[in-house]
Write an enzyme that holds these catalytic residues in place. Structure first.
Site, short mmCIF file in Angstrom:
data_model
loop_
_atom_site.label_atom_id
_atom_site.label_comp_id
_atom_site.label_asym_id
_atom_site.label_seq_id
_atom_site.Cartn_x
_atom_site.Cartn_y
_atom_site.Cartn_z
N LYS B 92 0.88 -1.18 0.00
CA LYS B 92 0.00 0.00 0.00
C LYS B 92 0.91 1.22 0.00
O LYS B 92 1.95 1.23 0.68
CB LYS B 92 -0.86 -0.04 1.27
N SER B 167 -9.68 1.28 2.89
CA SER B 167 -8.83 2.07 2.03
C SER B 167 -7.76 1.27 1.29
O SER B 167 -7.21 1.76 0.30
CB SER B 167 -8.13 3.14 2.87
N SER B 191 -9.92 -1.10 7.00
CA SER B 191 -9.27 -0.88 5.71
C SER B 191 -8.54 -2.08 5.12
O SER B 191 -8.13 -2.05 3.97
CB SER B 191 -8.29 0.29 5.80
#
Lengths: 488, 510, 97
Positions: B92, B167, B191
């Site tokens: 990420k 996310s 997330s």
């Protein structure tokens, strides 16, 4: 300084000043408050950083144990209440020298509270209360260059551990504030937690100043005086602010709560009123740092390792060693000096503490003005030996002073020099008598004058005799023998 | 596809598990370079361009190949190349990577080349993993759909018109699409788990403090936790073991050593592998608002756990309805603080209005650099932390947090894990919820409490809607109780094949 | 509790965001509806409840005071949008007075 005090006091005798100091003090750790970045003062710009200091995304703080230990030292020394679980909080404001947009500080759960600072003013012991001592990180430095639309930022100082020592408004004059600040400086140096150097910024003071009619207990509106960065200006700046406030009030105005900055060059202060002042620091506990736990055991260890403090030592020098109060204050100005002096007192020569004190003050302090005491070639036991030699009549005071200078150069013990060079005072009465007779015979006119009642001629003969004996004759014996010979 | 022709055997490396890849590399059946090249090729084919998934914000071909060659050299020298030898891993884009741009999918950080590696990244590298690139996400991890990325949404591999969740949308999609067998994400309020559910992969948010946060760009420091995504439970365990463990650079890192997950996997894989385990069903998580297909799939999964020997009981977590409000005070408050450092002074982009002073530079930089959702949360957090409001908002929320954590403590006195839906719905359409922040926030309603209480939580695939969209089962455990979750997941995987299904990507179909 | 436009502007100022008029309008509405949700918490009695600041309770670990290597200035400054020599450069703060 005292002149200013008087003028302000006489101009408006009805007012009393109320002063509290907030003192920031850099701790002398090897690494920063929250990371291992080094802390060399005066290093090249932005060369003392790491991801934590720069506030890089993803960097996290880790607390420096030594900084906590140092804060505990002054906490215990000021008899503060130590919080078993204290907490770091974030204090938010935007400024280029504050990399994260918040300073990690302590807010409602500081490490130390309710301490006491002892100091001396005009020979009188005083006390002032402390609200709190808390830990935080220093900011970097913003340099504004004249004539440029930009400022330059150096983050070397960012993250250096600081303690903030917040005092209660217990001080009543600029002189008292000055003495308080000097006592704090002495204390942090004494405890070896800071070099206390105001000029280099390792000690910084802000003053909260207000005035009120004498006898009134409610506090007046205070102003915060910032940027007092030299001992020279502390009293001057506060004095100026007291006078300014008295002026405002006596001319019918009202003191406005504001932050003012001291301009040392112009000897005046100006208001820092600006948008920057509309702060809301939005404190909250730093989620990156769990509560700092200080065990009773840790406090006990700090307490037992604490040196005897300046105030206690001052008292002991007076009571146990018989020193005058002023001597005791001078000798406890620095811990190293007090230690040096005590080592001299304790030396095997058993020299008289009062005489040692005057030798330390008149001779030693003169020669170590610019060098650390520890580097002085004359060691405490050497001075003690020198003073003992005078006391025993082995050498004269005059020779002692010469010897002191030579010890300073060679680092030799006084006895070694005395023995090698035969500097021992002559106390052999027959040798002195022979020399005295020769002088009297050589100076019949002067001898006659003495006999005729001109008593002061004795000094002349003493001087001549001692000179003839290479300065080594015991002056008291010379005196006695000459008197006897001249009066026979 | 061309990638299938690489490799020595008949198997396409992009269909292999991390465990199998590492084994093949160590045994010289495949070179790390071959493995890396195959995955990079698949990314190039399906992730880039108009119709690509947009899971990767950038790939690092040169870095990846150099790392792969280093692994191959180690293997050739007979040295231990690590347990993840040659395994392609995606990160990420809030994992700080030395010399590799890190943006948090935000314009404000665009172009930032960090001078350091975070701890989790360093541990991956040390284990022989190949960092292939940085993955799409909601800007600064704020969002539940990956639509808040400054660089465009990530598409769901099962249906490119739908969101991946967020996310960590890119991290979830990359595993689902076979771009890499393991990715890392972060989970502040769901997330990891929510996008895992929406893309049909496994994801775990470990106990708070289990994985170091050093070198992970902070959103809400007291809630953020790093965790892996994987396509099977064994890979998930392997990745978690590599990145877990105490880190002196993170003061909230747990000192106690993590328990080995191997025994839990082995236990779960046996028939009646859940005998002795009790699973609680909190009634507050089985509510009318949940999509009927999701509810049915989750209940079926729970029956599966029961048939593997687990005892299933009804429990209650009464403060659950307050989790959303609590979260939306704490997370924005901490975010408003954490994002104060983006000021255009030391890194990232600066916007300087002509003739403007410092304040104008700050405002223009932050106004232009942050997206809508980030601004909204900074505003909300600033509001909640103002002097005079702190007690009524932030402190109050932290007190409710205590009540929520207490609920879990009570429940875990009688069970080893609780099982719930991960998300009330399957993947929704891109653009469907963007206009209404509150509707979007509700997508995380089942995942927030776990972060507030600091517990481990896992999402595992447990079925599909009629439209073919994945559904996730959430398992939450005691603090440091990851092993129980792995045991449950292993038992479930042994009895079902939901986790093995892979989407057919658009170009493959074509 | 509803939030006013003026409050939104004040908060934006504190957070150093220069919101456009359109943003102020939008955020006033959106923050208002979020706060409406949040205000439900005020009904909950939390008297005597300790706030949780750390989900996993622990004592703060302390680091030994050993200086490590500094980041070389060149690396520290490498990402600076504007620099001058070995300094970060910023526009001057023009004070209100």
């Amino acid at each position: 300084m005292s002149a200013t005090t008087t003028s302000a006091a006489t101009a408006a005798p009805d007012f009393e000043a109320v002063i509290g100091l907030e003192v920031h003090c850099q701790l002398r750790t090897a690494s920063k408050m929250f990371s291992a970045a080094p802390t060399h003062f005066g290093a090249a710009p932005n060369s003392q950083t790491d991801p934590v200091v720069l506030g890089l995304p993803g960097a996290l703080p880790v607390v420096n144990r030594q900084a906590i230990e140092f804060a505990l030292r002054i906490g215990v020394a000021t008899r503060s209440k130590i919080r078993a679980r204290s907490r770091f909080a974030r204090k938010h404001y935007f400024y280029p020298d504050l990399p994260k947009g918040y300073q990690i500080s302590q807010y409602d759960e500081p490490l130390c509270e309710h301490g006491l600072v002892q100091f001396v003013l005009d020979g009188q012991p005083r006390e002032a209360r402390l609200t709190r001592i808390h830990l935080e990180e220093d900011a970097g430095k913003n340099t504004h260059l004249p004539g440029r639309a930009t400022s330059l930022v150096d983050l070397n100082r960012a993250g250096v551990p600081l303690i903030e020592i917040v005092g209660e408004p217990d001080l009543r004059s600029a002189a008292e504030a000055g003495a308080y600040l000097r006592a704090l400086r002495q204390l942090v140096r004494w405890l070896e937690i800071s070099d206390g150097n105001m000029e280099e910024g390792s000690l910084r003071a802000d003053a909260n100043v207000s005035i009120r009619p004498r006898g009134q207990s409610a506090l007046g509106t205070k102003t915060e005086l910032k940027n007092i960065n030299s001992f020279k200006f502390v009293e001057k700046a506060i004095e100026h602010e007291i006078a300014r406030q008295i002026d405002v009030v006596t001319s019918g105005g009202r003191v406005v709560q504001e932050t003012r900055s001291w301009d040392a060059e112009r000897g005046t202060s100006f208001s820092m009123r600006s948008k920057e002042q509309a702060h809301d620091y939005r404190y909250f506990p730093d989620p990156d740092l769990p509560p700092v736990v200080v065990s009773p055991d840790w406090i006990a260890r700090v307490t037992s390792a604490l040196p005897e403090l300046p105030a206690q030592r001052r008292t002991r020098f007076v009571e146990a060693l018989g020193l005058p109060a002023h001597d005791a204050e001078v000798l406890t100005g620095e811990r190293a000096l007090a230690d040096w002096y005590e080592a001299a007192v304790a030396a095997p020569s058993k020299a008289d503490p009062r005489k040692l004190s005057s030798w330390v003050q008149s001779e030693l302090l003169r020669v170590v003005k610019d060098t650390p005491l520890a580097e002085c070639p004359i060691k405490p036991d050497m001075l003690a030996e020198l003073v003992a030699l005078i006391d025993a009549g082995t050498i004269s005071g005059k020779i002692a002073k010469d010897l002191f200078a030579r010890m300073l150069q060679s680092g030799e013990r006084p006895k070694v020099i005395v023995d090698r060079e035969g500097l021992t005072q002559v106390s052999d009465t027959s040798a002195i008598e022979a020399a005295a007779r020769a002088i009297i015979e050589a100076k019949p006119k002067e001898a006659a004058a003495y006999k005729a009642g001109k008593q002061q001629m004795l000094g002349f003969f003493v001087g001549q005799t001692i000179k003839a004996m290479g300065g080594k004759a015991n002056p008291q014996l010379v005196n006695d023998i000459l008197k006897k010979l001249l009066e026979s | 596809m061309s990638a299938a022709s690489t490799g020595t055997g008949t198997t396409d490396p992009t269909t292999m598990s991390a465990l199998a890849l590492a084994r093949a590399v160590r045994q010289r059946e495949l070179s790390a370079r071959e493995v890396t090249t195959a995955h990079l090729a698949r990314i190039a084919a399906f992730d880039k361009g108009e119709r690509g998934l947009n899971a990767f914000l950038r790939t690092d071909e040169a870095g990846a190949l150099a790392a792969a060659d280093a692994v191959d050299a180690k293997v050739a020298r007979g040295e231990d190349p690590g347990v993840l030898a040659g395994v392609p891993v995606g990160l990420k884009d809030l994992f700080v990577t030395e010399n590799l741009e890190t943006t948090c999918a935000s314009k404000i950080l665009q172009g930032w080349i960090p001078p350091y590696d975070g701890t989790a990244v360093a541990r991956l590298r040390a284990a022989g993993a190949i960092i292939v690139g940085k993955l799409n996400m909601d800007e600064f991890a704020m969002g539940s759909s990956n639509e808040n990325s400054a660089f465009g949404p990530c598409r769901n591999p099962w249906d490119p018109t739908r969101v991946t969740g967020g996310s960590s949308g890119g991290s979830a999609a990359a595993v689902a699409a076979g771009f890499c067998p393991i990715t890392l994400g972060t989970d502040t309020g769901g997330s990891i788990r929510q996008p895992a559910a929406l893309t049909g992969v496994l994801g775990i948010k470990p106990t708070y403090g289990r994985v170091s946060r050093y070198g992970v760009v902070a959103f809400a420091s007291s809630l953020d936790q790093v965790g892996p995504f994987a396509g099977c439970v064994e890979d998930l365990a392997l990745a978690l073991e590599v990145i877990s463990g105490h880190d002196p650079l993170d003061a909230t890192s747990i000192v106690e050593a993590p328990s080995a997950l191997g025994p839990a996997l082995a236990a779960g894989g046996r028939p009646q592998g859940l005998a002795g385990l009790t699973v609680g069903l909190p009634r507050e998580y089985f509510i009318p608002g949940t999509d009927a297909e999701v509810d049915a799939a989750v209940r079926a999964a729970i029956r599966e756990l029961e048939s593997a020997g687990a005892r299933v009981i009804d429990v209650s977590l009464p403060h659950t309805p307050h989790a959303l409000a609590t979260y939306y005070l704490i997370a924005p408050a901490e975010c408003s603080s954490n994002l104060a450092r983006f000021d255009g002074v030391r890194y990232g982009r600066r916007v300087q209005p002509p003739g403007g002073d410092l304040a104008a530079m700050y405002q223009a930089t932050r106004e232009a650099g942050f997206g809508d959702e980030v601004k909204r949360r900074i505003m909300l957090g600033t509001y909640a932390l103002r002097s005079g409001y702190y007690d009524a908002y932030y402190r109050k929320a932290q007190q409710v947090r205590t009540l929520i954590a207490d609920d879990f403590r009570k429940v875990f006195a009688s069970c080893d894990a609780v099982a719930t839906p991960t998300s009330p719905t399957a993947a929704f359409k891109i653009g469907e919820k963007t206009a209404d922040p509150v509707q979007m926030y509700l997508a995380d309603v089942f995942t927030l409490s776990c972060n507030l209480a600091g517990l481990p939580g896992m999402s595992i695939p447990c079925g599909f809607t009629r439209a073919g969209l994945p559904i996730g089962l959430q398992l939450m455990g005691r603090p440091l109780g990851e092993a129980a979750l792995f045991q449950l997941a292993a038992a479930y995987a042994a009895r079902t094949d939901h986790a093995r299904r892979r989407p057919t990507l658009a170009l493959e179909a074509a | 509790m509803a939030i006013t436009r003026d409050e939104v502007k004040e908060i934006a100022e504190l957070a150093r965001l220069s919101l456009s008029d359109e943003e102020v309008t939008r955020f006033t509405g959106q923050l208002g509806s979020i706060l409406e949700h949040i205000d439900a918490l005020s009904a909950l009695d939390t008297t005597g409840i300790e706030p949780t600041t750390h989900a996993v309770p622990m004592d703060c670990p302390l680091r030994e005071d050993v200086a490590g290597a500094a980041l070389p200035a060149e690396r520290a400054l490498a990402a600076a949008p504007v620099r001058s020599g070995d300094f970060f450069e910023v526009p001057k703060f023009v004070s209100g007075s």
